[in-house]
Scaffold this motif. Structure first.
Motif, mmCIF file in Angstrom:
data_model
loop_
_atom_site.group_PDB
_atom_site.id
_atom_site.type_symbol
_atom_site.label_atom_id
_atom_site.label_comp_id
_atom_site.label_asym_id
_atom_site.label_seq_id
_atom_site.Cartn_x
_atom_site.Cartn_y
_atom_site.Cartn_z
ATOM 1 N N VAL A 1 0.847 -1.198 0.000
ATOM 2 C CA VAL A 1 0.000 0.000 0.000
ATOM 3 C C VAL A 1 0.880 1.244 0.000
ATOM 4 N N PRO A 2 0.767 2.107 -1.007
ATOM 5 C CA PRO A 2 1.632 3.291 -1.075
ATOM 6 C C PRO A 2 1.512 4.212 0.129
ATOM 7 N N ALA A 3 0.322 4.242 0.751
ATOM 8 C CA ALA A 3 0.110 5.155 1.873
ATOM 9 C C ALA A 3 0.832 4.705 3.133
ATOM 10 N N ILE A 4 1.355 3.477 3.139
ATOM 11 C CA ILE A 4 2.057 2.962 4.312
ATOM 12 C C ILE A 4 3.506 2.690 3.927
ATOM 13 N N SER A 5 4.403 3.527 4.427
ATOM 14 C CA SER A 5 5.822 3.353 4.114
ATOM 15 C C SER A 5 6.543 2.570 5.197
ATOM 16 N N GLU A 6 5.945 2.499 6.389
ATOM 17 C CA GLU A 6 6.569 1.806 7.511
ATOM 18 C C GLU A 6 6.206 0.318 7.453
ATOM 19 N N SER A 7 7.208 -0.549 7.357
ATOM 20 C CA SER A 7 6.968 -1.989 7.211
ATOM 21 C C SER A 7 6.954 -2.734 8.540
ATOM 22 N N LEU A 8 7.336 -2.061 9.637
ATOM 23 C CA LEU A 8 7.465 -2.699 10.952
ATOM 24 C C LEU A 8 8.479 -3.837 10.924
ATOM 25 N N ALA A 9 9.462 -3.729 10.063
ATOM 26 C CA ALA A 9 10.478 -4.765 9.933
ATOM 27 C C ALA A 9 11.164 -5.027 11.272
ATOM 28 N N GLY A 10 11.320 -6.299 11.616
ATOM 29 C CA GLY A 10 11.957 -6.684 12.860
ATOM 30 C C GLY A 10 11.027 -6.663 14.049
ATOM 31 N N ARG A 11 9.824 -6.162 13.864
ATOM 32 C CA ARG A 11 8.874 -6.061 14.966
ATOM 33 C C ARG A 11 7.621 -6.911 14.741
ATOM 34 N N ALA A 12 7.334 -7.205 13.466
ATOM 35 C CA ALA A 12 6.050 -7.823 13.142
ATOM 36 C C ALA A 12 6.229 -9.103 12.347
ATOM 37 N N ARG A 13 5.291 -10.004 12.537
ATOM 38 C CA ARG A 13 5.163 -11.156 11.648
ATOM 39 C C ARG A 13 3.926 -10.926 10.788
ATOM 40 N N ILE A 14 4.081 -11.146 9.488
ATOM 41 C CA ILE A 14 2.977 -10.911 8.559
ATOM 42 C C ILE A 14 2.407 -12.242 8.105
ATOM 43 N N LEU A 15 1.115 -12.436 8.327
ATOM 44 C CA LEU A 15 0.404 -13.645 7.942
ATOM 45 C C LEU A 15 -0.700 -13.283 6.950
ATOM 46 N N ARG A 16 -0.987 -14.202 6.052
ATOM 47 C CA ARG A 16 -2.084 -13.982 5.109
ATOM 48 C C ARG A 16 -3.216 -14.944 5.404
ATOM 49 N N LEU A 17 -4.429 -14.404 5.522
ATOM 50 C CA LEU A 17 -5.622 -15.228 5.669
ATOM 51 C C LEU A 17 -6.309 -15.335 4.320
ATOM 52 N N PHE A 18 -6.415 -16.545 3.828
ATOM 53 C CA PHE A 18 -7.107 -16.804 2.570
ATOM 54 C C PHE A 18 -8.581 -17.068 2.847
ATOM 55 N N PRO A 19 -9.426 -17.014 1.825
ATOM 56 C CA PRO A 19 -10.776 -17.554 1.978
ATOM 57 C C PRO A 19 -10.703 -19.026 2.382
ATOM 58 N N PHE A 20 -11.854 -19.608 2.743
ATOM 59 C CA PHE A 20 -11.886 -20.988 3.215
ATOM 60 C C PHE A 20 -11.191 -21.946 2.252
ATOM 61 N N THR A 21 -10.465 -22.898 2.798
ATOM 62 C CA THR A 21 -10.058 -24.064 2.026
ATOM 63 C C THR A 21 -11.208 -25.068 2.056
ATOM 64 N N GLN A 22 -11.158 -26.045 1.156
ATOM 65 C CA GLN A 22 -12.189 -27.085 1.173
ATOM 66 C C GLN A 22 -12.108 -27.904 2.459
ATOM 67 N N ALA A 23 -10.902 -28.100 2.976
ATOM 68 C CA ALA A 23 -10.755 -28.834 4.227
ATOM 69 C C ALA A 23 -11.421 -28.084 5.376
ATOM 70 N N GLU A 24 -11.294 -26.763 5.413
ATOM 71 C CA GLU A 24 -11.951 -25.981 6.465
ATOM 72 C C GLU A 24 -13.458 -26.081 6.336
ATOM 73 N N ILE A 25 -13.980 -25.979 5.114
ATOM 74 C CA ILE A 25 -15.422 -26.082 4.910
ATOM 75 C C ILE A 25 -15.938 -27.431 5.374
ATOM 76 N N ASP A 26 -15.161 -28.491 5.104
ATOM 77 C CA ASP A 26 -15.584 -29.846 5.474
ATOM 78 C C ASP A 26 -15.155 -30.237 6.881
ATOM 79 N N GLY A 27 -14.531 -29.317 7.617
ATOM 80 C CA GLY A 27 -14.149 -29.597 8.993
ATOM 81 C C GLY A 27 -13.009 -30.577 9.131
ATOM 82 N N ARG A 28 -12.045 -30.516 8.194
ATOM 83 C CA ARG A 28 -10.928 -31.457 8.211
ATOM 84 C C ARG A 28 -9.604 -30.722 8.418
ATOM 85 N N ALA A 29 -8.600 -31.492 8.827
ATOM 86 C CA ALA A 29 -7.269 -30.932 9.035
ATOM 87 C C ALA A 29 -6.661 -30.524 7.698
ATOM 88 N N ALA A 30 -5.671 -29.651 7.755
ATOM 89 C CA ALA A 30 -4.987 -29.207 6.549
ATOM 90 C C ALA A 30 -4.206 -30.371 5.937
#
Length: 421
Positions: free
Chosen positions: A114-143
């Protein structure tokens, strides 16, 4: 719908124990807010959203004072709407304290793009991505446990199999939690509204977008060309836009997680590989809606778009699992001698698993040729790297068909996994 446990939850909890800040970003409506509220309910803390005008104004007016008053873990939803001012305040507060799990920041745009955010919080943050449901999540199964593919060269048979029509139904349903519970007719309208919201709120407001109608046209072109190598020249020619406009708009579609770009796989033993990435629509339900096709139409053997959509469906499933486990990177392969492999998974140690995706329920010997070619090439040039080749199809067969080669139903990706209790 009832709360669905997300596979990323253990990684999120671990990250909050280890890092001062955790950033959870992902597509709008992928379930970030629900997951964040669930976390506050379990662990205590404070939840605020900058999607609320009054909250956003208060946070931007005096971000240090506002944020310091939030009980940890402090969830700041849609943090990108606060821009650099809010993120820099987070940096200042965590630099003054060594408290782990102080902030959980969520956003519907890629935090690092995002251009409006120049600060990456490097060394302070862990960045995770949440995807839409997997089929395993929909069916209540392990990854899916990809380690079994690499280490044991074994594919576990699914507990039950789908047919082509059922796979196309899953494909058209997609993974967005809100859309998953709707009827096909309701879903068509939901996806239309979603596209309008993302373009008007998350792209036009944040980016320098001067022709929103051209952006919509590009989205539809990418849906029609999902699972293909990205051909910017063809897109510019068909849409009547220049290359700089294409690059700018395409970058924003990746920033809001609408498009996944899968890089080409290349090593010294594949020197003739073509370097262009493949472009996959990140949710096949949306792609099908934009193309005006339903499960019934895609189930027809005459459908020409079923194969590419199914490849994107499988690629998305694997991308979601590999992102959560961080166990492998996902690529595609094509060389100048017309050899192609849909998906190449590569682990950090260089070992690979190759995957072909076919819409047929009756795979033939010819469908296995790309996997045999890559196996034999790697065995000659880099013995030990090729671990397994899998032809995923819409039929019921799951068995070995040669040295490290398998036929397996597509739902072996999730129905071979145990149910989550």
């Amino acid at each position: 719908m009832d709360y669905v446990r997300r596979h990323i939850e253990p990684m999120l909890d671990e990250s909050l124990r280890a890092f001062r800040v955790v950033v959870l970003h992902g597509a709008r409506q992928s379930g970030k807010t629900t997951l964040a509220r669930q976390l506050v309910q379990r662990r205590g803390g404070t939840y605020v959203t900058l999607d609320d005008d009054a909250t956003r104004l208060a946070a931007i007016d005096d971000p240090v004072a506002y944020l310091s008053g939030l009980q940890a873990p402090a969830v700041v939803d849609e943090v990108h709407l606060g821009g650099d001012r809010v993120v820099r305040a987070v940096k200042r507060l965590v630099d003054d304290s060594d408290v782990r799990g102080r902030f959980l920041l969520t956003g519907s745009t890629n935090f690092l793009s995002v251009p409006a955010i120049s600060e990456s919080l490097a060394g302070r943050a862990r960045i995770l991505r949440l995807f839409p449901f997997t089929q395993a999540e929909i069916d209540g199964r392990a990854a899916i446990d990809l380690a079994g593919w690499f280490d044991d060269c074994e594919i576990n048979a699914p507990h039950e199999t789908d047919d082509r029509a059922q796979y196309m139904g899953r494909l058209c349903r997609g993974g967005f939690p809100e859309a998953a519970s709707l009827t096909p007719e309701q879903r068509q309208g939901w996806y239309g509204s979603y596209l309008e919201t993302v373009i008007q709120r998350d792209i036009t407001e944040l980016g320098d977008i001067r022709r929103a109608e051209a952006l919509v046209d590009l989205v539809r072109w990418l849906a029609a060309n999902t699972a293909a190598e990205l051909n910017a020249e063809a897109a510019c020619r068909q849409l009547g836009i220049d290359r700089s406009t294409f690059n700018h708009y395409f970058a924003w579609l990746r920033t809001v997680f609408m498009i996944n770009s899968v890089p080409a796989w290349s090593r010294k033993h594949a020197a003739r590989a073509v370097r262009r990435p493949k472009s996959h629509f990140a949710d096949t339900g949306m792609a099908a809606a934009l193309l005006g096709v339903n499960a019934e139409a895609l189930a027809s053997p005459a459908s020409t778009i079923a194969g590419p959509l199914l490849e994107s469906f499988v690629t998305n499933e694997l991308a979601r699992h590999t992102a959560e486990s961080a166990g492998a990177r996902i690529h595609h392969l094509r060389d100048y001698d017309s050899h192609e492999v849909d998906i190449v998974l590569e682990r950090a140690d260089g070992t690979v698993a190759a995957i072909e995706v076919k819409a047929t329920g009756s795979p033939s010997e010819n469908h296995l040729k790309p996997l045999r070619w890559l196996r034999d090439r790697l065995d000659r040039t880099a013995p030990g790297l090729f671990r397994v080749g899998v032809l995923l199809h819409t039929g019921p067969h799951c068995h070995r068909v040669g040295d490290r080669l398998w036929l397996a139903p597509i739902n072996a990706l999730w129905h071979s996994q145990p149910q989550i209790r």
